[in-house]
Design a protein around this motif. Structure first.
Motif, short mmCIF file in Angstrom:
data_model
loop_
_atom_site.label_atom_id
_atom_site.label_comp_id
_atom_site.label_asym_id
_atom_site.label_seq_id
_atom_site.Cartn_x
_atom_site.Cartn_y
_atom_site.Cartn_z
N GLY A 1 23.60 77.83 51.74
CA GLY A 1 24.50 78.75 51.04
C GLY A 1 25.21 78.01 49.93
N PHE A 2 25.38 78.66 48.79
CA PHE A 2 26.08 78.04 47.66
C PHE A 2 26.64 79.13 46.76
N THR A 3 27.68 78.78 45.99
CA THR A 3 28.33 79.74 45.12
C THR A 3 28.47 79.16 43.71
N PRO A 4 27.54 79.47 42.81
CA PRO A 4 27.70 79.03 41.42
C PRO A 4 28.81 79.84 40.75
N ARG A 5 29.58 79.21 39.88
CA ARG A 5 30.70 79.89 39.23
C ARG A 5 30.36 80.42 37.84
N ARG A 6 29.41 79.79 37.17
CA ARG A 6 29.07 80.22 35.81
C ARG A 6 27.68 80.83 35.77
N ALA A 7 27.56 81.89 34.99
CA ALA A 7 26.26 82.52 34.77
C ALA A 7 25.44 81.61 33.86
N GLY A 8 24.13 81.64 34.03
CA GLY A 8 23.24 80.85 33.19
C GLY A 8 22.00 80.47 33.96
N VAL A 9 21.19 79.62 33.36
CA VAL A 9 19.96 79.15 34.00
C VAL A 9 20.21 77.74 34.51
N TYR A 10 19.89 77.52 35.76
CA TYR A 10 20.12 76.23 36.41
C TYR A 10 18.82 75.67 36.96
N ASP A 11 18.75 74.37 37.10
CA ASP A 11 17.69 73.71 37.86
C ASP A 11 18.28 73.38 39.22
N VAL A 12 17.63 73.83 40.28
CA VAL A 12 18.08 73.57 41.64
C VAL A 12 17.25 72.42 42.20
N HIS A 13 17.91 71.30 42.45
CA HIS A 13 17.25 70.11 43.01
C HIS A 13 17.51 70.08 44.51
N ILE A 14 16.44 70.07 45.30
CA ILE A 14 16.56 70.01 46.75
C ILE A 14 15.99 68.67 47.19
N LEU A 15 16.85 67.86 47.78
CA LEU A 15 16.46 66.51 48.19
C LEU A 15 16.49 66.37 49.70
N ALA A 16 15.54 65.63 50.23
CA ALA A 16 15.52 65.27 51.65
C ALA A 16 15.99 63.83 51.75
N ASP A 17 16.88 63.56 52.67
CA ASP A 17 17.47 62.23 52.84
C ASP A 17 18.15 61.73 51.57
N GLY A 18 18.58 62.66 50.71
CA GLY A 18 19.30 62.31 49.50
C GLY A 18 18.48 61.62 48.43
N GLN A 19 17.17 61.49 48.64
CA GLN A 19 16.35 60.74 47.69
C GLN A 19 15.07 61.45 47.29
N VAL A 20 14.36 62.02 48.24
CA VAL A 20 13.03 62.55 47.99
C VAL A 20 13.10 64.05 47.71
N ALA A 21 12.58 64.45 46.55
CA ALA A 21 12.61 65.87 46.18
C ALA A 21 11.64 66.66 47.05
N VAL A 22 12.11 67.83 47.52
CA VAL A 22 11.27 68.75 48.26
C VAL A 22 10.19 69.25 47.31
N HIS A 23 8.98 69.50 47.83
CA HIS A 23 7.86 69.95 47.01
C HIS A 23 8.26 71.14 46.14
N GLY A 24 8.01 71.04 44.84
CA GLY A 24 8.33 72.10 43.90
C GLY A 24 9.71 71.96 43.26
N SER A 25 10.55 71.08 43.81
CA SER A 25 11.89 70.87 43.28
C SER A 25 11.80 70.04 42.00
N PRO A 26 12.55 70.36 40.96
CA PRO A 26 13.60 71.38 40.92
C PRO A 26 13.04 72.78 40.69
N PHE A 27 13.78 73.76 41.18
CA PHE A 27 13.44 75.16 41.01
C PHE A 27 14.37 75.74 39.96
N GLU A 28 13.86 76.66 39.13
CA GLU A 28 14.71 77.30 38.12
C GLU A 28 15.39 78.51 38.74
N LEU A 29 16.68 78.63 38.51
CA LEU A 29 17.47 79.72 39.08
C LEU A 29 18.27 80.37 37.97
N ALA A 30 18.13 81.69 37.81
CA ALA A 30 18.91 82.44 36.83
C ALA A 30 20.09 83.08 37.56
#
Length: 115
Positions: free
Chosen positions: A23-52
């Motif tokens: 769960g997360f709450t962005p405060r500003r409208a716009g296009v973001y890159d969502v980076h999902i990391l495992a163990d704080g280092q390794v990006a989850v497959h497909g990350s970053p994801f674009e989020l409008a």
């Protein structure tokens, strides 16, 4: 991206079925890159994801009005002002989304409607 380096706090909950709910709450409208990391280092497959992220509901207290008609209005003539609609976070709302939501009422100094 809406703003370089914006970080949004997220809460992670184990769904109990091998997946996790984030769960997360962005405060500003716009296009973001969502980076999902495992163990704080390794990006989850497909990350970053674009989020409008779109603006939230119209918030009158965060909106404004401007224009010459607010200072110099002439009786019997067409006058115009501009409304700058925004959500609670100050994100601008496109006017096309607000047709039917905005109303203008003219009242005199005693609160009586303009006839």
């Amino acid at each position: 991206p809406a703003s370089e380096g914006d970080e949004v706090l997220a809460s992670v909950h184990d769904a109990g079925d091998g997946t996790y709910r984030v769960g997360f709450t962005p405060r500003r409208a716009g296009v973001y890159d969502v980076h999902i990391l495992a163990d704080g280092q390794v990006a989850v497959h497909g990350s970053p994801f674009e989020l409008a992220v779109t603006p939230g509901r119209l918030e009158a207290a965060a909106s404004g009005a401007y224009g010459i008609a607010l200072d110099d209005c002439v009786a019997g003539e067409m006058n115009a002002l501009y409304v700058a609609p925004a959500d609670a976070e100050g994100n601008w709302k496109p006017a096309a989304e607000l047709i039917g939501e905005l109303e203008v009422h003219l009242t005199d100094e005693r609160g009586r409607p303009d006839a």
